[in-house]
Structure formats: C-alpha cells, structure tokens
Design a protein around this motif. Structure first.
Motif, short mmCIF file in Angstrom:
data_model
loop_
_atom_site.label_atom_id
_atom_site.label_comp_id
_atom_site.label_asym_id
_atom_site.label_seq_id
_atom_site.Cartn_x
_atom_site.Cartn_y
_atom_site.Cartn_z
N PHE A 221 -20.52 38.33 -1.47
CA PHE A 221 -19.43 37.57 -0.77
C PHE A 221 -18.12 38.07 -1.43
O PHE A 221 -17.13 38.49 -0.58
CB PHE A 221 -19.70 36.25 -0.75
CG PHE A 221 -18.70 35.43 -0.14
CD1 PHE A 221 -18.83 35.47 1.25
CD2 PHE A 221 -17.79 34.56 -0.76
CE1 PHE A 221 -17.83 34.56 1.85
CE2 PHE A 221 -16.96 33.83 -0.03
CZ PHE A 221 -16.93 33.74 1.25
N THR A 222 -17.93 37.99 -2.61
CA THR A 222 -16.78 38.31 -3.24
C THR A 222 -16.16 39.80 -3.26
O THR A 222 -15.33 40.13 -2.74
CB THR A 222 -16.85 37.96 -4.74
OG1 THR A 222 -17.23 36.61 -4.84
CG2 THR A 222 -15.59 38.13 -5.39
N LYS A 227 -13.63 34.51 0.36
CA LYS A 227 -13.11 33.51 -0.69
C LYS A 227 -13.43 32.38 -0.56
O LYS A 227 -14.09 31.99 0.60
CB LYS A 227 -11.50 33.51 -0.47
CG LYS A 227 -10.72 34.78 -0.74
CD LYS A 227 -9.25 34.72 -0.83
CE LYS A 227 -8.50 35.82 -0.88
NZ LYS A 227 -7.10 35.97 -0.81
N ILE A 228 -13.94 31.75 -1.61
CA ILE A 228 -14.62 30.13 -1.63
C ILE A 228 -13.76 29.28 -0.53
O ILE A 228 -14.40 28.31 0.19
CB ILE A 228 -14.85 29.72 -3.05
CG1 ILE A 228 -15.90 30.56 -3.80
CG2 ILE A 228 -15.37 28.34 -2.91
CD1 ILE A 228 -17.03 30.87 -3.15
N GLN A 229 -12.60 29.58 -0.80
CA GLN A 229 -11.49 28.50 -0.13
C GLN A 229 -11.86 28.60 1.53
O GLN A 229 -11.70 27.69 2.27
CB GLN A 229 -10.14 29.06 -0.19
CG GLN A 229 -9.04 27.83 0.40
CD GLN A 229 -9.40 26.65 -0.29
OE1 GLN A 229 -9.56 26.22 -1.44
NE2 GLN A 229 -9.25 25.65 0.68
N ASN A 230 -11.99 29.83 1.97
CA ASN A 230 -12.23 30.14 3.40
C ASN A 230 -13.70 29.29 3.91
O ASN A 230 -13.66 28.79 4.82
CB ASN A 230 -12.81 31.71 3.70
CG ASN A 230 -11.19 32.49 3.46
OD1 ASN A 230 -10.18 32.06 3.25
ND2 ASN A 230 -11.74 33.76 3.46
N ILE A 231 -14.45 29.21 3.06
CA ILE A 231 -15.61 28.59 3.44
C ILE A 231 -15.36 27.03 3.43
O ILE A 231 -15.92 26.41 4.24
CB ILE A 231 -16.96 28.94 2.52
CG1 ILE A 231 -17.31 30.30 2.40
CG2 ILE A 231 -18.09 27.92 2.64
CD1 ILE A 231 -18.23 30.72 1.42
#
Length: 238
Positions: A221-222, A227-231
């Motif tokens: 994913f990275t 980006k974790i923020q997108n999730i």
C-alpha cells in the motif's frame, strides 16, 4: 455435506481474488492478457522446479530443499516477467488507454494476482476434488479442519503473491534491494511455515502466514503511493 465443503472452501480461497479480478482487471483487455501471461510464467517456474526435482534424485526425499529452490525459481521468473514487461512498455502504450508509466503499479498488481491465482489453483484443486466426496477427513483419520486450513492458506498465498508483485516491481524500478529481500525472504518464510502442517501445527503456520500478509499488504500500500491518512479520511466521510 461434502458439496458444502467443496463450495465453502472454494469460495474462501478464490472468492476475494475473483472479486478483485472482476472489479479491477476484467475492465480492461490488456490487463487480462498480462494476467494470463503472468500465470504462464508461474507455470514455467513450476516446470523448471519439477525438472530439477526429477533430475536430482537424492533431493526427492527432502521436501524442505525442494521448497527452497521452488521459491527461488518463482522469484527468478517474477524477475523475468518484470524485465519483459518493462521492455514491452512502448508496445503497451499503443494498445492501452492508460499511460503505461503511470500504470506500473497496476500492471505489477495484475502480474502478482496472475502468479497467485495459478499458484492457488495448483495448491487447492486436488484438495477440492477430494472434498466433493464420497467422504471427508475427520473422525478417526486426518484432521477435520484440513480443507478449511488448506483454503485459508491458499487465500493467503494468492494475496501475498499479489502484494509481492507490487513490492518487487517497484523495488526493482527504484533499486530498493531491501524490499526485494523482503519479498524473497518472506516468500521463503511463509512457504517453510507450511511444513508445520505436517506435524499438526496448523494454527502456528496459518497465524504466521496472515501476520506476514498484513505486513506485506501495508508495505505494498505504501509502495503504491497510498497514505494511512487517505484511509482515515475515507472512513470519516462514511
């Protein structure tokens, strides 16, 4: 009951990958072609592994040795697929609507899924054939969880191959050898863990496989630019 085992295990192993195929690959013909090509590359790796296994008679009694060179051949053919795909980019530009340079992660994902689907098919087809009947394992012989464990392991490997493809292709593009080492090392580790199934440590084997799957999924994913923020934002909107 045996028919329920067959469909239940079949959908467990191949349901998510087939949904991925239908939603993300079937929409564009070139992706289907690449998927089929990558599946054939996995078959070629199996063929080479089989030739080595038959040629070197003393190694036939050591399953772990065969597992190691089988994984190595799979990764060699993954590299050959990467090399051919990069050489064919100019031609792909003429037959696809997307810009190939911007679709590299997509093609890596497709190649990984092709590897995984063919690997899963060879791993589980015979097991599913036995699940149909006339009887299934359990009671006084075998493990009653054999079929579901086999299906869950197959699903893990299909998804792992998909994520390994994304990481491997990106790592070669950017010369990040640590990520290449992770792909090869985790492939060897997860494959070796399946040897524990033969001594009734299926829980350890399956747990290790899914832990590696989660780590590899996060890394893929990275690597693909996520980006974790997108999730988090996506869930917040819902």
């Amino acid at each position: 009951m045996t028919l329920m085992d067959f469909f239940g295990c079949g959908f467990l192993a191949f349901g998510p990958p087939l949904a991925m195929f239908a939603l993300t690959i079937a929409v564009e013909p070139i992706r289907i072609i690449i998927l089929i090509a990558s599946a054939f590359f996995w078959l070629f790796s199996l063929l080479v592994s089989s030739i080595v296994w038959y040629a070197i008679v003393p190694l036939r009694t050591y399953l772990a040795v065969g597992l190691v060179y089988s994984v190595i051949f799979q990764e060699v053919f993954r590299y050959l697929l990467y090399w051919i795909l990069r050489k064919a980019e100019r031609g792909l530009e003429k037959v696809t609507t997307a810009h190939v340079a911007d679709s590299r992660h997509v093609f890596a994902y497709v190649c990984g899924l092709g590897f995984g689907l063919m690997s899963g098919a060879f791993a589980l087809v015979n097991v599913l054939a036995d699940a149909v009947g006339p009887g299934t394992m359990g009671l006084r012989r075998g493990n009653e969880f054999f079929f579901i464990i086999s299906a869950a392991t197959t699903l893990a490997f299909i998804l792992l191959h998909t994520f390994w493809g994304v990481i491997f292709f990106s790592a070669l593009d950017h010369k990040k050898w640590g990520q290449v080492a992770w792909v090869v090392g985790s492939h060897l580790f997860v494959s070796a863990m399946t040897l524990l199934n033969g001594i009734s440590y299926q829980a350890i084997s399956l747990s290790a496989s899914y832990i590696i799957l989660l780590i590899t999924a996060a890394l893929a994913f990275t690597v693909a630019g996520g980006k974790i923020q997108n999730i988090i934002n996506c869930f917040m909107k819902k």
